[in-house]
Design a protein around this motif. Structure first.
Motif, PDB file in Angstrom:
ATOM      1  N   ARG A 111      28.427  93.347 -39.877  1.00  0.00           N
ATOM      2  CA  ARG A 111      28.287  92.988 -38.321  1.00  0.00           C
ATOM      3  C   ARG A 111      29.071  93.337 -37.446  1.00  0.00           C
ATOM      4  O   ARG A 111      28.766  94.053 -36.383  1.00  0.00           O
ATOM      5  N   SER A 112      30.279  93.302 -37.910  1.00  0.00           N
ATOM      6  CA  SER A 112      31.488  93.755 -36.996  1.00  0.00           C
ATOM      7  C   SER A 112      31.286  95.236 -36.877  1.00  0.00           C
ATOM      8  O   SER A 112      31.634  95.710 -35.877  1.00  0.00           O
ATOM      9  N   ILE A 113      30.977  96.174 -37.884  1.00  0.00           N
ATOM     10  CA  ILE A 113      30.800  97.333 -37.648  1.00  0.00           C
ATOM     11  C   ILE A 113      29.748  97.870 -36.600  1.00  0.00           C
ATOM     12  O   ILE A 113      29.789  98.592 -35.834  1.00  0.00           O
ATOM     13  N   ASP A 114      28.481  97.062 -37.033  1.00  0.00           N
ATOM     14  CA  ASP A 114      27.271  97.281 -36.337  1.00  0.00           C
ATOM     15  C   ASP A 114      27.560  97.043 -34.801  1.00  0.00           C
ATOM     16  O   ASP A 114      27.325  97.921 -33.735  1.00  0.00           O
ATOM     17  N   ALA A 115      28.520  96.079 -34.203  1.00  0.00           N
ATOM     18  CA  ALA A 115      28.931  95.603 -33.082  1.00  0.00           C
ATOM     19  C   ALA A 115      29.611  96.622 -32.527  1.00  0.00           C
ATOM     20  O   ALA A 115      29.752  96.861 -31.208  1.00  0.00           O
ATOM     21  N   TRP A 175      46.791  99.880 -23.760  1.00  0.00           N
ATOM     22  CA  TRP A 175      46.384  99.994 -25.042  1.00  0.00           C
ATOM     23  C   TRP A 175      44.935 100.221 -25.108  1.00  0.00           C
ATOM     24  O   TRP A 175      44.278  99.130 -24.751  1.00  0.00           O
ATOM     25  N   PRO A 176      44.252 101.113 -25.609  1.00  0.00           N
ATOM     26  CA  PRO A 176      42.750 101.163 -25.605  1.00  0.00           C
ATOM     27  C   PRO A 176      42.291 100.291 -26.855  1.00  0.00           C
ATOM     28  O   PRO A 176      42.737 100.473 -27.957  1.00  0.00           O
ATOM     29  N   PRO A 177      41.439  99.198 -26.600  1.00  0.00           N
ATOM     30  CA  PRO A 177      41.006  98.422 -27.630  1.00  0.00           C
ATOM     31  C   PRO A 177      39.957  99.372 -28.370  1.00  0.00           C
ATOM     32  O   PRO A 177      39.104  99.994 -27.840  1.00  0.00           O
ATOM     33  N   VAL A 178      39.861  98.940 -29.752  1.00  0.00           N
ATOM     34  CA  VAL A 178      38.761  99.562 -30.575  1.00  0.00           C
ATOM     35  C   VAL A 178      37.604  98.972 -30.887  1.00  0.00           C
ATOM     36  O   VAL A 178      36.637  99.363 -31.409  1.00  0.00           O
ATOM     37  N   LYS A 179      37.504  97.718 -30.590  1.00  0.00           N
ATOM     38  CA  LYS A 179      36.462  96.623 -30.788  1.00  0.00           C
ATOM     39  C   LYS A 179      36.150  96.233 -29.412  1.00  0.00           C
ATOM     40  O   LYS A 179      36.727  95.669 -28.550  1.00  0.00           O
ATOM     41  N   PRO A 180      34.606  96.388 -29.175  1.00  0.00           N
ATOM     42  CA  PRO A 180      34.219  95.739 -27.962  1.00  0.00           C
ATOM     43  C   PRO A 180      34.475  94.415 -27.655  1.00  0.00           C
ATOM     44  O   PRO A 180      34.439  94.026 -26.562  1.00  0.00           O
ATOM     45  N   TYR A 181      34.660  93.701 -28.591  1.00  0.00           N
ATOM     46  CA  TYR A 181      34.820  92.240 -28.522  1.00  0.00           C
ATOM     47  C   TYR A 181      36.253  91.865 -28.767  1.00  0.00           C
ATOM     48  O   TYR A 181      36.536  90.828 -29.336  1.00  0.00           O
ATOM     49  N   TRP A 182      37.169  92.816 -28.263  1.00  0.00           N
ATOM     50  CA  TRP A 182      38.605  92.386 -28.510  1.00  0.00           C
ATOM     51  C   TRP A 182      38.934  91.180 -27.853  1.00  0.00           C
ATOM     52  O   TRP A 182      39.989  90.533 -28.539  1.00  0.00           O
ATOM     53  N   ARG A 183      38.554  90.687 -26.775  1.00  0.00           N
ATOM     54  CA  ARG A 183      38.779  89.480 -26.336  1.00  0.00           C
ATOM     55  C   ARG A 183      38.654  88.364 -27.200  1.00  0.00           C
ATOM     56  O   ARG A 183      39.385  87.407 -27.033  1.00  0.00           O
ATOM     57  N   ALA A 228      25.858  98.446 -27.103  1.00  0.00           N
ATOM     58  CA  ALA A 228      24.977  98.156 -26.008  1.00  0.00           C
ATOM     59  C   ALA A 228      23.669  97.373 -26.736  1.00  0.00           C
ATOM     60  O   ALA A 228      23.073  96.547 -25.909  1.00  0.00           O
ATOM     61  N   ASP A 229      23.667  97.390 -27.956  1.00  0.00           N
ATOM     62  CA  ASP A 229      22.331  96.707 -28.649  1.00  0.00           C
ATOM     63  C   ASP A 229      22.565  95.643 -29.614  1.00  0.00           C
ATOM     64  O   ASP A 229      21.654  95.192 -30.286  1.00  0.00           O
ATOM     65  N   THR A 230      23.907  95.469 -29.928  1.00  0.00           N
ATOM     66  CA  THR A 230      24.397  94.498 -31.078  1.00  0.00           C
ATOM     67  C   THR A 230      25.222  93.658 -30.519  1.00  0.00           C
ATOM     68  O   THR A 230      26.300  93.851 -29.887  1.00  0.00           O
ATOM     69  N   ALA A 231      24.854  92.428 -30.995  1.00  0.00           N
ATOM     70  CA  ALA A 231      25.685  91.259 -30.348  1.00  0.00           C
ATOM     71  C   ALA A 231      27.141  91.211 -30.831  1.00  0.00           C
ATOM     72  O   ALA A 231      27.108  91.602 -32.213  1.00  0.00           O
ATOM     73  N   ALA A 232      28.301  90.735 -30.474  1.00  0.00           N
ATOM     74  CA  ALA A 232      29.266  90.569 -31.237  1.00  0.00           C
ATOM     75  C   ALA A 232      29.115  89.523 -32.362  1.00  0.00           C
ATOM     76  O   ALA A 232      28.288  88.590 -32.355  1.00  0.00           O
TER      77      ALA A 232
END
Length: 266
Positions: free
Chosen positions: A49-53, A222-230, A58-62
């Motif tokens: 799920r973390s990989i898919d997110a 630094w650019p984050p690598v995960k959209p849900y980094w926060r 855009a279409d996969t929830a964190a």
């Protein structure tokens, strides 16, 4: 256990070579707990799920659970000997920020991963701001599990992450093969160091465990690598993983906004 003298000797050469090896570095009790959490992470589907997110933000929830929600994984991210070592001038110095953590378990008979590096600053900016990856091989490495191969000195080249990807996992003159480490071993890499996971010629029947955590010197964004980094940083704060000596360790102000990576090929 690695002696202080052995670590100091390797640190002398880190700026030139870009890596150091710490055999059997992590406490056995922590290693056992980490292995159980990796099994949970993979078997419960949270890794996928973390990989898919990350691949399809855009279409996969964190994912509802992140790695730092796991008790031992959080302890590993702030393991005092690790933070002390990262604080050395040869590595990151006194002020650094946690970037991300990945946890993985794969069959020893699985494939390799082509030559690449993981440094997140733009190629044209040089290597003024160091980033370090801690690769934790909690069940060790053996010839039958698949090896880590590094190219000493390549972290000083201003090349993109996939500049050697066309070589696959093939041998490169000057490479160093790492395939004989006891459980609880850690390899520290300058994140711009080219490395590959090379599949074994005669794979074992078991699993290859690896947890990698990365940290960056403060002083630039630094650019984050995960959209849900926060969400990851919030988990660290919620669990009380912040440390007085390293107040910037989970500070969001050191990051840019997330930009999806441009992916090519199948």
């Amino acid at each position: 256990m690695v002696s202080v003298e052995a670590v100091d000797l390797q640190l002398q050469y880190f700026p030139e070579r870009g890596f150091l090896v710490l055999p059997g570095w992590l406490p056995p009790a922590l290693v056992d707990r980490l292995a159980g959490e990796v099994d949970f992470w993979v078997d419960a589907g949270w890794r996928q799920r973390s990989i898919d997110a990350s691949l399809r933000p855009a279409d996969t929830a964190a994912p509802r659970v992140v790695e730092l929600d796991l008790e031992a994984h959080g302890e590993l991210a702030v393991h005092p000997p690790l933070l002390d070592l990262l604080s050395r001038a040869e590595l990151l110095g006194d002020s650094f920020v946690f970037h991300h953590l990945h946890s993985d378990r794969r069959p020893c008979a699985g494939g390799g991963k082509s030559w690449h590096h993981d440094y997140e600053q733009p190629t044209g900016g040089g290597r003024r701001h160091p980033m370090v990856h801690a690769l934790h091989y909690i069940r060790g490495l053996r010839p039958g599990t698949g090896s880590l191969v590094v190219l000493p000195g390549s972290h000083r080249e201003r090349l993109g992450k996939q500049a050697r990807g066309h070589l696959g996992t093939g041998a490169i003159p000057g490479e160093v093969l790492i395939d004989d480490l006891p459980p609880g071993s850690t390899v520290l890499l300058h994140s711009a160091l080219f490395h590959t996971r090379r599949a074994p010629a005669a794979p074992e029947a078991g699993q290859r465990y690896m947890i990698d955590a990365s940290y960056c010197r403060t002083g630039t964004l630094w650019p984050p690598v995960k959209p849900y980094w926060r969400q990851v940083l919030a988990a660290a704060h919620r669990r009380g993983l912040t440390r007085d000596r390293w107040p910037e360790l989970f500070a969001a102000r050191h990051f840019t906004e997330y930009v999806p990576a441009v992916r090519t090929g199948a």
